[in-house]
Enzyme design. Structure first.
Site, PDB file in Angstrom:
ATOM      1  N   ASN A 136       6.508  -4.107   2.902  1.00 10.70           N
ATOM      2  CA  ASN A 136       5.831  -3.656   1.679  1.00 10.70           C
ATOM      3  C   ASN A 136       6.682  -2.681   0.861  1.00 10.70           C
ATOM      4  OD1 ASN A 136       5.748  -1.332   3.193  1.00 10.70           O
ATOM      5  ND2 ASN A 136       3.513  -1.131   3.200  1.00 10.70           N
ATOM      6  N   GLU A 143       4.224   4.807   2.116  1.00 14.24           N
ATOM      7  CA  GLU A 143       3.658   3.520   1.744  1.00 14.24           C
ATOM      8  C   GLU A 143       3.578   3.387   0.220  1.00 14.24           C
ATOM      9  OE1 GLU A 143       3.585   1.623   4.160  1.00 14.24           O
ATOM     10  OE2 GLU A 143       2.408   2.311   5.876  1.00 14.24           O
TER      11      GLU A 143
END
Ligand code: PGA
Length: 244
Positions: A136, A143
């Site tokens: 990702n 994140e």
């Protein structure tokens, strides 16, 4: 970014080892930023060999790891402290008081984050930071959506990260949902960055890194704004980028 294309995982690990050993041997008091995960394992194995062949010593080396799971003690076989000790530290002549892996069971995690930052600063900053990349786009455990100005912090892991890391645990329910991670600004403050990318599972992320915009939605994209980044990437991880 200086992108070095290599054939496969072994060649990536070999080139990464050359770079790291060179930096350790060139710098007076080398400060390394280290990463866990499958990607840097070959680098660590080869570095141990170089140590055994007396081509490198960790006597003057200080290390800082990117991250640690919240709730895992350093004796837990899934903790990143344990990983680093097994895969590198216990095989070389590093002074363990110069090893810094965030403590994921600290009573006061905020204080632990500040302490990691302070220790990096006190060591004079990170000379070379080793990085992997998440599918990702995460770097460390930053994140998508993490602020580019973040410093070491407690993070909630993405569902995709929990799934990707479940392979190391008995069940997905055992995977911690939080971690302490260097922030993106912490990483960007490193004087040099070495990003290792291998395998088809990283091909989409690699294409986004090379062809996409700089955006907090894809944390690794910020690396394009760092002036000293080397990316060592194998053919399998380039399949999507090169088909465009
Ligand atoms: P991996 O993890 O090296 O195990 O693929 C990299 C990452 O998630 O940063």
């Amino acid at each position: 970014m200086n992108v070095i294309k290599v054939k496969n995982y072994d060649e990536m690990s070999e080139k990464a080892t050359e770079l790291i050993v060179n930096r350790i041997n060139t710098l007076e008091n080398p400060v390394l930023g280290l990463a866990t995960g499958s990607t840097p394992e070959g680098l660590y194995q080869r570095t141990i060999k170089k140590f055994e062949q007396k081509e490198v010593s960790f006597k003057n080396v200080t290390t800082f790891n990117l991250d640690e799971y919240v709730g895992l003690d350093k004796d837990d076989s899934n903790s990143y402290y344990y990983f680093m000790n097994e895969k590198l530290f216990r095989h070389v002549d590093i002074a363990m008081d110069r090893v810094h892996v965030p403590n994921g069971v600290a009573q006061d995690l905020e204080k632990e984050c500040m302490e990691h930052e302070r220790a990096i600063e006190q060591a004079g900053g990170i000379d070379v930071q080793v990085l992997g990349i998440g599918g990702n786009g995460h770097i460390g455990f930053n994140e998508p959506g993490t602020s580019f100005s973040s410093r070491t912090h407690v993070v909630d892991l993405d569902e995709s990260t929990i799934q990707a890391n479940a392979r190391f645990f008995n069940s997905i329910d055992d995977v911690p949902t939080q971690a302490v991670s260097m922030g993106i600004e912490t990483i960007m403050n490193s004087k040099e960055i070495l990003l290792l990318v291998s395998g088809e599972a990283k091909a989409d992320a690699m294409a986004k890194l090379l062809n996409g915009e700089v955006s907090e939605d894809f944390p690794a994209s910020i690396l394009k704004q760092h002036e000293n980044v080397t990316v060592i990437v194998d053919e399998a991880a380039l399949t999507v980028a090169e088909s465009k």
